[in-house]
Design a protein around this motif. Structure first.
Motif, PDB file in Angstrom:
ATOM      1  N   LYS A 132     -15.067 -14.994   6.934  1.00 17.45           N
ATOM      2  CA  LYS A 132     -16.017 -13.906   6.687  1.00 17.45           C
ATOM      3  C   LYS A 132     -15.742 -12.664   7.524  1.00 17.45           C
ATOM      4  CE  LYS A 132     -19.786 -16.891   5.095  1.00 17.45           C
ATOM      5  NZ  LYS A 132     -21.181 -17.311   5.297  1.00 17.45           N
ATOM      6  N   GLY A 133     -14.803 -12.754   8.431  1.00  9.99           N
ATOM      7  CA  GLY A 133     -14.513 -11.574   9.234  1.00  9.99           C
ATOM      8  C   GLY A 133     -13.517 -11.868  10.336  1.00  9.99           C
TER       9      GLY A 133
ATOM     10  N   GLY B 134      -9.594 -13.247  18.529  1.00  9.35           N
ATOM     11  CA  GLY B 134      -8.145 -13.212  18.672  1.00  9.35           C
ATOM     12  C   GLY B 134      -7.487 -12.069  17.932  1.00  9.35           C
ATOM     13  N   HIS B 135      -8.143 -11.541  16.908  1.00 10.37           N
ATOM     14  CA  HIS B 135      -7.559 -10.441  16.144  1.00 10.37           C
ATOM     15  C   HIS B 135      -7.442  -9.155  16.979  1.00 10.37           C
ATOM     16  CE1 HIS B 135      -8.749 -12.787  12.366  1.00 10.37           C
ATOM     17  NE2 HIS B 135      -7.447 -12.612  12.274  1.00 10.37           N
TER      18      HIS B 135
ATOM     19  N   ARG C  25     -11.161 -10.573  -1.790  1.00 11.77           N
ATOM     20  CA  ARG C  25     -11.466  -9.145  -1.822  1.00 11.77           C
ATOM     21  C   ARG C  25     -12.666  -8.823  -0.934  1.00 11.77           C
ATOM     22  NH1 ARG C  25      -7.166  -6.215  -3.018  1.00 11.77           N
ATOM     23  NH2 ARG C  25      -6.227  -6.745  -5.039  1.00 11.77           N
ATOM     24  N   GLU C  26     -13.673  -9.680  -0.951  1.00 11.02           N
ATOM     25  CA  GLU C  26     -14.849  -9.464  -0.111  1.00 11.02           C
ATOM     26  C   GLU C  26     -14.476  -9.528   1.367  1.00 11.02           C
ATOM     27  OE1 GLU C  26     -17.583 -12.430  -1.374  1.00 11.02           O
ATOM     28  OE2 GLU C  26     -18.324 -11.279  -3.100  1.00 11.02           O
ATOM     29  N   ASN C  27     -13.632 -10.498   1.724  1.00 11.57           N
ATOM     30  CA  ASN C  27     -13.246 -10.649   3.120  1.00 11.57           C
ATOM     31  C   ASN C  27     -12.373  -9.491   3.592  1.00 11.57           C
ATOM     32  OD1 ASN C  27     -14.612 -13.071   3.146  1.00 11.57           O
ATOM     33  ND2 ASN C  27     -12.802 -14.310   2.742  1.00 11.57           N
ATOM     34  N   ILE C  28     -11.508  -8.996   2.704  1.00  7.71           N
ATOM     35  CA  ILE C  28     -10.668  -7.852   3.057  1.00  7.71           C
ATOM     36  C   ILE C  28     -11.537  -6.628   3.322  1.00  7.71           C
ATOM     37  CG2 ILE C  28      -9.011  -6.186   2.130  1.00  7.71           C
ATOM     38  CD1 ILE C  28      -7.587  -8.516   0.774  1.00  7.71           C
TER      39      ILE C  28
ATOM     40  N   GLN D  98     -14.679  -3.774   9.768  1.00  9.41           N
ATOM     41  CA  GLN D  98     -14.709  -4.139  11.180  1.00  9.41           C
ATOM     42  C   GLN D  98     -13.605  -3.438  11.972  1.00  9.41           C
ATOM     43  OE1 GLN D  98     -14.556  -8.436  10.413  1.00  9.41           O
ATOM     44  NE2 GLN D  98     -16.497  -8.635  11.506  1.00  9.41           N
ATOM     45  N   LEU D  99     -12.409  -3.368  11.385  1.00  9.96           N
ATOM     46  CA  LEU D  99     -11.303  -2.709  12.071  1.00  9.96           C
ATOM     47  C   LEU D  99     -11.600  -1.232  12.289  1.00  9.96           C
ATOM     48  CD1 LEU D  99      -8.352  -4.403  10.161  1.00  9.96           C
ATOM     49  CD2 LEU D  99      -8.896  -4.701  12.580  1.00  9.96           C
TER      50      LEU D  99
END
Length: 279
Positions: free
Chosen positions: A66-67, A71-72, A122-125, A131-132
């Motif tokens: 979901k996001g 770590g990202h 697509r929703e997660n992207i 967020q980014l």
């Protein structure tokens, strides 16, 4: 003891104020194209095109949840700092983000949620993209893409076909003057057909069946099928890398049993380029 209104600072720096400041400048960066990387011509042309180019990119995240997780940004912030520093040196910095949307993580997330993988991916992207942007990373958002975009994977498929339809000719002369280069597989077929290149056991190309011919060509193609030992996971219906198998011999995702097996796999004849890679 309660505080009077006069005791409270007029401009206290709160989380709400911090969010307002960040959103204001992030919108400004986007509207002004602050982090855009310019092309010499076309729709992405700009005044920075004549500057020294600098390319920086992160490993693409899997849009299988979901996001983002902690770590990202741990890695992304480091590359963002690098990109910002190079911009301050006057360089035309290309820094963007893609999404590795094909593969096991997206499939398993779709299975878990019971939704079509295109919908959840697509929703997660979209959520990761949001967020980014809120983190404030200096991506050129015009250039963001996902590996499921047709404009992207049409070229990865095209590249594979070029490799599949090529063979490594040790006698070919390269542009740099060295020996050994990829040549079209059609040239090899012509050599077999004319007898210029002899076949094993003295057989003739015209006497071979289509399957026999392909078996011979697979000994030369840069991309070919061959049996190899793999980590086979029936529960996931796919093979796994060593890193995806726990010390107990189970899959990292789903905790299914994993077995060593010999299956037919796509291979790349990279050893033909061994000396050039070393050089």
């Amino acid at each position: 003891m309660s505080k009077s209104a006069s005791d409270i600072p007029a401009y206290r720096y709160t989380a709400q104020m911090a969010g307002q400041i960040e959103e204001k400048w992030q919108k400004y960066w986007l509207d002004q194209g602050t982090f855009n990387a310019d092309n010499p011509v076309g729709s992405l042309a700009g005044s920075l095109a004549d500057k020294d180019p600098f390319f920086v990119m992160d490993m693409f995240p899997y849009p299988s949840g979901k996001g983002l997780h902690v770590g990202h940004p741990l890695g992304y912030i480091s590359t963002d700092v690098t990109g910002r520093f190079q911009r301050m040196q006057g360089k035309n910095v290309l820094y963007t983000m893609g999404y590795d949307a094909f593969g096991l993580p997206a499939e398993q997330y779709a299975v878990t949620t019971g939704q079509h993988p295109r919908k959840t991916t697509r929703e997660n992207i979209a959520n990761m993209h949001r967020q980014l942007a809120r983190i404030g990373l200096s991506h050129d958002q015009r250039r963001s893409f996902a590996t499921i975009d047709q404009d992207y994977y049409r070229w990865t498929q095209w590249i594979f076909l070029q490799i599949f339809n090529s063979w490594y000719d040790v006698e070919a002369t390269r542009p740099d003057g060295g020996s050994g280069a990829a040549r079209p597989i059609s040239e090899l077929i012509e050599k077999f057909s004319s007898g210029e290149k002899p076949l094993p056991e003295g057989v003739k190309w015209s006497e071979l069946s289509a399957k026999q011919r392909e078996d011979i060509l697979e000994d030369y193609r840069l991309a070919y099928l061959s049996y190899a030992p793999v980590n086979w996971c029936p529960g996931l219906g796919t093979v796994l890398a060593d890193e995806e198998v726990t010390s107990e011999g189970r899959s990292e995702r789903g905790n299914f049993p994993v077995f060593r097996s010999h299956l037919r796999q796509w291979m790349m004849r990279i050893t033909a380029y061994g000396d050039r890679l070393i050089q």
